[in-house]
Design a protein around this motif. Structure first.
Motif, mmCIF file in Angstrom:
data_model
loop_
_atom_site.group_PDB
_atom_site.id
_atom_site.type_symbol
_atom_site.label_atom_id
_atom_site.label_comp_id
_atom_site.label_asym_id
_atom_site.label_seq_id
_atom_site.Cartn_x
_atom_site.Cartn_y
_atom_site.Cartn_z
ATOM 1 N N ALA A 276 0.693 -1.376 -0.035
ATOM 2 C CA ALA A 276 -0.054 0.017 0.029
ATOM 3 C C ALA A 276 0.706 1.335 0.066
ATOM 4 O O ALA A 276 2.049 1.171 0.399
ATOM 5 N N PRO A 277 0.329 2.396 -0.528
ATOM 6 C CA PRO A 277 1.213 3.535 -0.403
ATOM 7 C C PRO A 277 1.445 4.106 0.841
ATOM 8 O O PRO A 277 0.554 3.869 1.702
ATOM 9 N N PRO A 278 2.664 4.279 1.067
ATOM 10 C CA PRO A 278 3.127 4.739 2.557
ATOM 11 C C PRO A 278 2.480 6.178 3.026
ATOM 12 O O PRO A 278 1.913 6.889 2.295
ATOM 13 N N PRO A 279 2.152 6.210 3.993
ATOM 14 C CA PRO A 279 1.654 7.480 4.756
ATOM 15 C C PRO A 279 2.385 8.852 4.321
ATOM 16 O O PRO A 279 3.576 8.521 4.180
ATOM 17 N N PRO A 280 1.710 9.851 4.105
ATOM 18 C CA PRO A 280 2.644 11.188 3.891
ATOM 19 C C PRO A 280 3.769 11.426 5.104
ATOM 20 O O PRO A 280 3.479 11.077 6.212
ATOM 21 N N LEU A 281 4.772 12.021 4.591
ATOM 22 C CA LEU A 281 5.927 12.355 5.617
ATOM 23 C C LEU A 281 5.583 13.697 6.252
ATOM 24 O O LEU A 281 4.599 14.515 5.546
ATOM 25 N N PRO A 282 5.739 14.039 7.352
ATOM 26 C CA PRO A 282 5.480 15.218 8.058
ATOM 27 C C PRO A 282 6.286 16.218 7.312
ATOM 28 O O PRO A 282 7.386 15.967 6.810
ATOM 29 N N ASP A 283 5.532 17.495 7.093
ATOM 30 C CA ASP A 283 6.118 18.649 6.746
ATOM 31 C C ASP A 283 7.502 18.980 7.244
ATOM 32 O O ASP A 283 8.544 19.466 6.697
ATOM 33 N N GLU A 284 7.665 18.992 8.661
ATOM 34 C CA GLU A 284 8.875 19.382 9.306
ATOM 35 C C GLU A 284 10.080 18.421 8.949
ATOM 36 O O GLU A 284 11.201 18.700 9.111
ATOM 37 N N ALA A 285 9.917 17.234 8.511
ATOM 38 C CA ALA A 285 10.946 16.244 7.945
ATOM 39 C C ALA A 285 11.219 16.632 6.520
ATOM 40 O O ALA A 285 12.363 16.700 6.232
ATOM 41 N N LEU A 286 10.186 16.824 5.723
ATOM 42 C CA LEU A 286 10.427 17.065 4.541
ATOM 43 C C LEU A 286 11.061 18.326 4.021
ATOM 44 O O LEU A 286 11.948 18.543 3.269
#
Length: 343
Positions: A276-286
């Protein structure tokens, strides 16, 4: 001593019997008297006690036969024949009660053994695989990781077909990898089928669906997906799910010999393609990763959600939202990357 409840109905029970003091002696008539803890053998005329047997030690020499023959112990030389059914039943009852009350070291030993085996089985099934996978992931050298990644890619290719390999396209992919990750450029593979979203493999391999590359409006979009997938690989070691697929014994073999064994990787392509598609990464990490790579985050954010509603954090905090920024790829190189699957 046998419990009183075993003898209550037989208290002061007496019966005739034939006693042989030694195997060579003549049998002698006696009166057999059942007492609380002993069996008294007495002369029937004078009532003089001739022998006294401990009840817990008495053994029946011929179970199920009549007359019953008893002995004062397994090594006793005396014997006693009794034909009285009530006395036989009393002695058999006492024997059963005493046998139940005796300690059973063998039974305890078996219970301890079973408990130990169950505990070891629980360790092997529930604790050992996780610990072993984690330890193996920590100690695997980079060349072994690279080999595992190539084997996993080969199993995926079995389903998806060969990665797109036009020479200009692969050159463009290598240029993009060096631009985004100059310290350790990944191997970028674009697959026609088998992927619905980006993925990663051990050995610094990033996978992209061909449709994503072909439909992207700019190289910044593709760059955003690569940055996000590279970050995922840093957060969750891509060798961990691979080792989980290999299983306990192949992982042990990999740890001890450096090779998981023939056929151990089979089926991992299905694991990757059906994940399954992974969950979105947090903005503060990206966002720090986009800033480090000098790539605007907004194109990637709008690719994820054209309305921008769910990716507003990336758009508003885009480190290059108001700057022209540094070009990711030249126009010609970008076109070559988009055409990587045209052969």
């Amino acid at each position: 001593m046998p419990p009183r409840t075993a003898l209550r109905k037989y208290e002061r029970l007496e019966s005739p019997g034939l006693w042989r003091e030694t195997p060579a002696a003549q049998r002698r008539e006696v009166i057999v008297g059942l007492r609380e803890a002993t069996l008294i053998l007495a002369d029937p005329r004078s009532e003089t006690p001739l022998a006294q047997w401990s009840l817990p030690a008495i053994e029946r020499m011929n179970p199920g036969q009549s007359p019953a023959i008893f002995s004062p112990g397994s090594d006793g030389i005396e014997t006693l024949e009794i034909d009285d059914k009530e006395m036989i039943a009393a002695l058999d009852t006492v024997h059963v009660v005493i046998a139940k009350r005796k300690p059973h070291p063998g039974r305890l030993r078996n219970l301890i053994l079973l408990a130990t085996v169950a505990a070891l089985a629980s360790v092997v099934v529930f604790w050992l695989p996780g610990r072993l996978v984690g330890h193996t992931a920590q100690v695997l050298p980079d060349p072994t990781r690279a080999d595992l990644g190539q084997e996993a890619l080969a199993d995926l290719i079995r389903l998806s077909g060969s990665p797109c390999r036009t020479v200009p396209g692969r050159r463009a992919a290598a240029t993009l990898a060096a631009r985004l990750f100059p310290d350790a450029p990944p191997q970028i593979e674009v697959l026609r089928e088998g992927l619905t979203h980006p993925a990663n493999l051990p050995g610094n391999i990033l996978l992209l669906p061909a449709k994503l590359v072909q439909d992207a409006k700019s190289p910044e979009v593709v760059a955003g997906y690569l940055i996000a997938e590279h970050l995922r690989a840093q957060g969750t070691d891509p060798v961990l799910p691979l080792l989980a697929h290999l299983g306990l014994w192949s992982t042990i073999r990999l740890l001890t010999t450096g090779m998981p064994g023939a056929g151990a990787m089979e089926g991992y392509g299905e694991v990757i393609s059906t994940a399954a598609p992974p969950p979105p990464l947090p903005d503060e990490a990206l966002l720090p990763e986009f800033a480090k790579a000098r790539v605007p985050a907004s194109p990637y954010a709008y690719s994820l959600d054209p309305t921008g509603e769910t990716t507003l954090g990336l758009i508003e905090a885009d480190p290059f939202a108001h700057e022209a920024g540094e070009r990711i790829l030249g126009d010609e190189t970008w076109l070559e990357l988009q055409a990587i699957c045209t052969e």
